[in-house]
Design a protein around this motif. Structure first.
Motif, PDB file in Angstrom:
ATOM      1  N   GLU A  56       5.693  -4.212  -2.445  1.00  0.00           N
ATOM      2  CA  GLU A  56       4.627  -3.419  -2.479  1.00  0.00           C
ATOM      3  C   GLU A  56       4.675  -2.189  -2.944  1.00  0.00           C
ATOM      4  OE1 GLU A  56       2.880  -4.411   1.189  1.00  0.00           O
ATOM      5  OE2 GLU A  56       3.676  -2.440   1.948  1.00  0.00           O
ATOM      6  N   TYR A  57       3.841  -1.573  -3.458  1.00  0.00           N
ATOM      7  CA  TYR A  57       3.926  -0.022  -4.002  1.00  0.00           C
ATOM      8  C   TYR A  57       2.552   0.535  -3.067  1.00  0.00           C
ATOM      9  CZ  TYR A  57       6.656  -1.612  -7.586  1.00  0.00           C
ATOM     10  OH  TYR A  57       7.667  -2.167  -8.465  1.00  0.00           O
ATOM     11  N   ARG A 116      10.410   3.594  -8.607  1.00  0.00           N
ATOM     12  CA  ARG A 116       9.734   2.450  -8.133  1.00  0.00           C
ATOM     13  C   ARG A 116       8.294   2.942  -7.641  1.00  0.00           C
ATOM     14  NH1 ARG A 116       9.279  -0.555  -3.635  1.00  0.00           N
ATOM     15  NH2 ARG A 116       8.709  -2.660  -3.955  1.00  0.00           N
ATOM     16  N   GLY A 117       7.351   3.339  -8.316  1.00  0.00           N
ATOM     17  CA  GLY A 117       6.078   3.877  -7.796  1.00  0.00           C
ATOM     18  C   GLY A 117       6.513   5.230  -7.598  1.00  0.00           C
ATOM     19  N   LYS A 151      -2.379   0.028  -1.755  1.00  0.00           N
ATOM     20  CA  LYS A 151      -1.288  -0.595  -1.723  1.00  0.00           C
ATOM     21  C   LYS A 151      -1.488  -1.586  -2.852  1.00  0.00           C
ATOM     22  CE  LYS A 151      -0.352  -2.059   2.701  1.00  0.00           C
ATOM     23  NZ  LYS A 151      -0.480  -2.972   3.635  1.00  0.00           N
TER      24      LYS A 151
END
Ligand SMILES: [Zn+2]
Length: 514
Positions: A337-338, A11-12, A330
């Protein structure tokens, strides 16, 4: 029978563990997959069954249910193929479950059973180790990358049959095989380029040295053919070498985009990313449904170069403001958020007008509105975030005569490294590395001025119509210039030079709030 295999996804830059469960029973023969799956993962079913068949295992006519948990997490990508196949084989009693304990598996399968490489192996293995896993089974092509992590065994496999054999215990040396980890050593940028190639351009070269020493963003302005991009492209030759920690940080980012060299995965050089005017927002700052890092993050710990910056789309340039300030980006998505690191040195170059000859009015053919419009593509808030603005002029005849007298990149790099070392030590408590990262409250403390210097600064502030942000940037640049000389205090000469790198934006843009 029920079995479970540990796997993971990204995830990111973050790793999320996924438990792949398989249950086989004597119901109506069917194959069913559940667990909030994207279409790619749903397709895995067909791929996995064919791969198993082609690896020499006949699937019995049973009811097979696959579940990927946690249920609330959307699963994407093809990296679950291998763990799904192994979970099925384990539920059929074909592999020893005990061998799956403390193991993590990732890999994509092709129909013939070959295990194909997947992105993000380095962060996955790192997290697996933290979780207490003993072994990771990964695609052969990703083995060296996974082996960058000490203290966990990484087994690279070429096909499903091989994994099957290892887990059946036939070829147990896989679990014992000695790993050759890639060794770490200080590495300098390998290139034929050198600052001694550039004759003259003393001021621009000096500006580049200061920019690198304090990690200050730099804008070069001048007519075409003056060597702006030659200066920019030689910046890697004066960058200090990466530390091991920085190298791993960078390697993680490139792992996630699948951008590592399989044979030598460790990133040993600071990146130099030149982006073209056609760059999209997503390519620049990162993005996608599950966001991936963009150019600004691929330039982490290195240089982001924008040649002809006035030719870029204005909104694209403006996007750089936030990461230039915060050193990270971001990206917001529905599911959270990543964050991606983006600690880059921005180097930009531009012509002063469409024809490139302004302010030489003998040569410039542009009208005043044309010039204004051209310069206006660089906004005041963007200029505010530039620390060093330098004019690159046409090379003088006598500069061409001085052959052999130019400093080499190595000499400059030694000064830069010494100045960086001073900053690293000074800011140990703040957790920052360079003067450009100083926060406003810290600028006051670390860039203290004497009485004479204070007076010079006050006069310049009024005369040059500086903004508050520029004021702090001038102080930070002056601090870097003093550090390059190994001086404890900022002196008049350092401050005057720092101010000179603000006079260009005043000359072209009128300075301050235009
Ligand atoms: Zn012109």
């Amino acid at each position: 029978m029920f079995s479970t295999v540990l796997s993971a996804t990204l995830r990111g830059l973050f790793v999320e563990f996924v438990q792949v469960e398989a249950d086989t029973s004597n119901g109506l023969p069917m194959f069913h997959m559940v667990g909030y799956l994207s279409s790619e993962v749903k397709e895995a079913g067909e791929r996995v069954r064919t791969a198993i068949k082609n690896s020499g295992v006949a699937l019995p006519a049973k009811k097979i249910v696959i579940n990927l948990s946690p249920a609330n997490m959307r699963k994407k990508g093809s990296m679950f193929d291998l763990p799904i196949a192994i979970a099925i084989l384990a539920s059929l009693g074909e592999v020893e479950e005990v061998r799956l304990r403390d193991a993590l598996l990732v890999g994509e399968l092709s129909l013939d059973g070959a295990v194909k490489h997947v992105p993000g192996i380095l962060p996955i293995v790192m997290e697996a180790k933290k979780r207490g896993c003993r072994v990771c089974i990964v695609p052969k092509e990703n083995q060296k990358e996974g082996s960058l992590v000490d203290g966990i065994q990484v087994i690279g496999v070429e096909n499903l049959a091989e994994v099957y054999e290892i887990l059946k215990g036939k070829h147990s040396e896989g679990y014992r095989k000695k790993q050759e980890n890639e060794s770490w050593d200080i590495h300098f940028h390998e290139t034929k380029l050198d600052y001694s190639d550039i004759h003259g351009q003393r001021i621009a070269k000096r500006a580049a040295e200061i920019a690198v020493a304090g990690n200050h963003n730099m804008l070069m302005i001048g007519p075409p053919g003056t060597g702006k991009s030659m200066i920019a492209k030689r910046i890697p030759t004066i960058l200090p070498p990466l530390t091991k920690e920085e190298s791993m940080e960078l390697t993680m980012i490139y792992s996630v985009i699948g951008g590592l060299n399989q044979d030598s995965p460790l990133m040993r050089e600071r990146p130099f990313r030149e982006v073209h005017q056609s760059v999209t927002k997503t390519a620049l700052i990162g993005g996608g449904t599950i966001p991936k890092p963009g150019e600004i993050s691929l330039a982490h710990k290195g240089v982001l170069f924008l040649d002809e910056i006035a030719e870029f789309q204005k909104p694209v340039i403006e996007l750089l403001r936030q990461p230039m300030e915060e050193h990270q980006i971001k990206i917001l998505r529905e599911r959270g958020e990543y964050l991606f690191p983006a600690e880059f040195l921005l180097v930009a170059a531009m012509n002063p007008c469409p024809c490139g000859n302004y302010p030489d009015l003998n040569k410039c053919m542009c009208t005043t509105p044309q010039i204004r419009n051209y310069l206006g593509r660089i906004s005041q808030p963007f200029l505010d975030r530039i620390d060093i603005c330098v004019e690159v002029e046409k090379i003088q005849y006598q500069d061409l005569q001085n052959e052999g007298e130019e400093e080499t990149s190595q000499t400059i790099r030694e000064r830069v490294s010494a100045a960086r070392e001073i900053q690293r030590k000074r800011y140990q408590e703040l957790g920052i590395l360079t003067n450009s990262e100083l926060k406003v409250k810290d600028v006051e403390k670390y860039c203290h001025l004497g009485v004479k210097e204070e007076r010079m600064m006050r006069q310049a502030f009024e005369r040059m119509n500086l903004t508050a942000r520029m004021y702090y940037k001038v102080l930070a640049v002056a601090r870097t210039i003093a550090d390059l000389e190994g001086k404890e205090n900022i002196e008049l000469v350092h401050l005057a030079e720092a101010l000179s790198y603000r006079s260009m934006d005043q000359k072209y843009w009128g300075g301050g709030e235009a």
